[in-house]
Design an enzyme around this catalytic site. Structure first.
Site, PDB file in Angstrom:
ATOM      1  N   LYS A  65       0.805  -1.235   0.000  1.00  0.00           N
ATOM      2  CA  LYS A  65       0.000   0.000   0.000  1.00  0.00           C
ATOM      3  C   LYS A  65       0.836   1.282   0.000  1.00  0.00           C
ATOM      4  CE  LYS A  65      -4.178  -1.698   2.334  1.00  0.00           C
ATOM      5  NZ  LYS A  65      -5.168  -1.340   3.362  1.00  0.00           N
ATOM      6  N   ASN A  86      -4.795   1.991  -1.814  1.00  0.00           N
ATOM      7  CA  ASN A  86      -5.344   0.623  -1.826  1.00  0.00           C
ATOM      8  C   ASN A  86      -6.090   0.301  -3.119  1.00  0.00           C
ATOM      9  OD1 ASN A  86      -7.746   1.978  -1.522  1.00  0.00           O
ATOM     10  ND2 ASN A  86      -8.479   0.779   0.211  1.00  0.00           N
ATOM     11  N   ASP A 101     -10.223   3.503   2.079  1.00  0.00           N
ATOM     12  CA  ASP A 101     -10.504   3.016   3.442  1.00  0.00           C
ATOM     13  C   ASP A 101     -11.325   4.020   4.255  1.00  0.00           C
ATOM     14  OD1 ASP A 101      -9.471   0.459   3.406  1.00  0.00           O
ATOM     15  OD2 ASP A 101      -7.484   1.053   4.081  1.00  0.00           O
ATOM     16  N   GLY A 130      -1.838   2.543   8.953  1.00  0.00           N
ATOM     17  CA  GLY A 130      -2.485   3.024   7.733  1.00  0.00           C
ATOM     18  C   GLY A 130      -3.994   3.155   7.904  1.00  0.00           C
ATOM     19  N   ALA A 131      -4.616   2.193   8.564  1.00  0.00           N
ATOM     20  CA  ALA A 131      -6.073   2.243   8.729  1.00  0.00           C
ATOM     21  C   ALA A 131      -6.465   3.425   9.614  1.00  0.00           C
ATOM     22  CB  ALA A 131      -6.576   0.933   9.338  1.00  0.00           C
ATOM     23  N   ILE A 216     -12.578  -2.135  13.779  1.00  0.00           N
ATOM     24  CA  ILE A 216     -12.383  -2.407  12.347  1.00  0.00           C
ATOM     25  C   ILE A 216     -11.794  -3.798  12.120  1.00  0.00           C
ATOM     26  CG2 ILE A 216     -12.192   0.066  11.860  1.00  0.00           C
ATOM     27  CD1 ILE A 216      -9.242  -0.583  11.006  1.00  0.00           C
TER      28      ILE A 216
END
Ligand code: NAP
Length: 274
Positions: A65, A86, A101, A130-131, A216
């Site tokens: 990513k 992504n 995302d 990253g999330a 998540i």
């Protein structure tokens, strides 16, 4: 035939083929979505190959990513802010990168928690990977008045706060329980609570009963955090919906249809998880 794929290493676990092949079939589109095992050193060549044949683009997963950004012709503003791509779309022989995302996160809350408004009060986000960056970006855009960012590694949290600034406030990991005071939303964006990982250790006593709790992590679907929150009366949202919703913009860009997230889709993807 229009083609798309997901590139990762390893890739066997990816649920994206189940998601996109369900939609291709549901909308009667003559397309194909496959898994591509791509080692880090093969990424540039694999992305370049997308410019040939009938490729419409790809999804990227671990570990590509961030690395992919160096090999794309253009990157949209959200992906640049987040620092990860992504979704890649082939447009006139050029590779365009997106990060969906944040869209997936906020759409999942809208769909699974009707009436929830990020503007209502402070959000607590656990994690700085990253999330978490995508979630902070989405919550800022949705008008959250404050975001309390809590991460085990302070340096990583500081980088996030520096990059997003403004409403994002750093809270040390050992003060995560206190950070829940008066919060309207709690999001777990760490990998804690995932199947073989340790559970997230957090006392929810200070969290208002009106707060929404979102994990998540989606394997298991009901994480220990969601179970604890539900037991004390908080509204909870699991992480599978974020995965389903983040696929929508890519599918639309590749195949020209904005697909719907339905209970039947959720069942199909859940079946692929077994
Ligand atoms: P990442 O970049 O590797 O970040 C992992 C995060 O978890 C970091 O904040 C890390 O903290 C924290 N963490 C890991 N082990 C920990 C521990 N023992 N104690 C405290 N914190 C710990 O991963 P990511 O891409 O952001 O993904 C995070 C999670 O979200 C994963 O479980 C992933 O599967 C899930 N996810 C779900 C969706 C969805 O669609 N539902 C989308 C993306 C990701 P440090 O900085 O201290 O290491």
């Amino acid at each position: 035939m229009m083609k798309a794929c997901v590139m990762g290493w390893p890739i066997a676990h990816s649920l994206s083929p189940a998601l996109h092949t369900y939609w291709l079939k549901a909308y009667g589109i003559d397309g194909d979505y496959t898994r591509q095992a791509v080692r880090p050193e093969e990424l540039r060549a694999a992305l370049t190959r997308l410019k040939t044949d009938d490729w419409r683009g790809c999804n990227l997963t671990i570990p590509h990513k961030e690395a992919a950004m160096a090999h794309l012709d253009q990157i949209d503003a959200a992906a640049r802010r987040i620092g990860a791509v992504n979704t890649v779309v082939v447009e006139n022989g050029r590779l365009a990168g997106f990060n969906t995302d944040g869209f997936g996160f906020i759409e999942n809350l809208r769909a699974a928690a009707p009436g929830f408004d990020a503007k209502t009060g402070p959000a607590v986000v656990l994690g700085a990977g990253g999330a978490a960056r995508a979630i902070v970006d989405a919550l800022s855009a949705a008008g959250a008045p404050a975001i309390r960012l809590v991460n085990r590694t302070a340096d990583r949290a500081r980088t996030l706060v520096r990059d997003f600034g403004g409403i994002v406030e750093l809270v040390p990991w050992d003060r995560r329980t206190i950070a829940l005071d008066g919060a309207a939303l709690l999001v777990n964006a760490t990998s804690l609570g995932m199947d073989k990982n340790p559970r997230l250790d957090i006392d929810l006593a200070r969290l208002p009963k009106t707060a929404l709790v979102n994990d998540i992590v989606y394997a298991p679907l009901e994480t220990p955090l969601l179970r604890a929150a539900k037991t004390r009366g908080n509204r909870v949202v699991d992480g599978l919906g974020m995965l389903l919703h983040q696929g929508q913009p890519g599918f639309r860009l590749w195949f020209g249809v904005m697909p719907e997230v339905t209970p039947a889709l959720r069942q199909a993807v859940l079946a692929a998880m077994q």
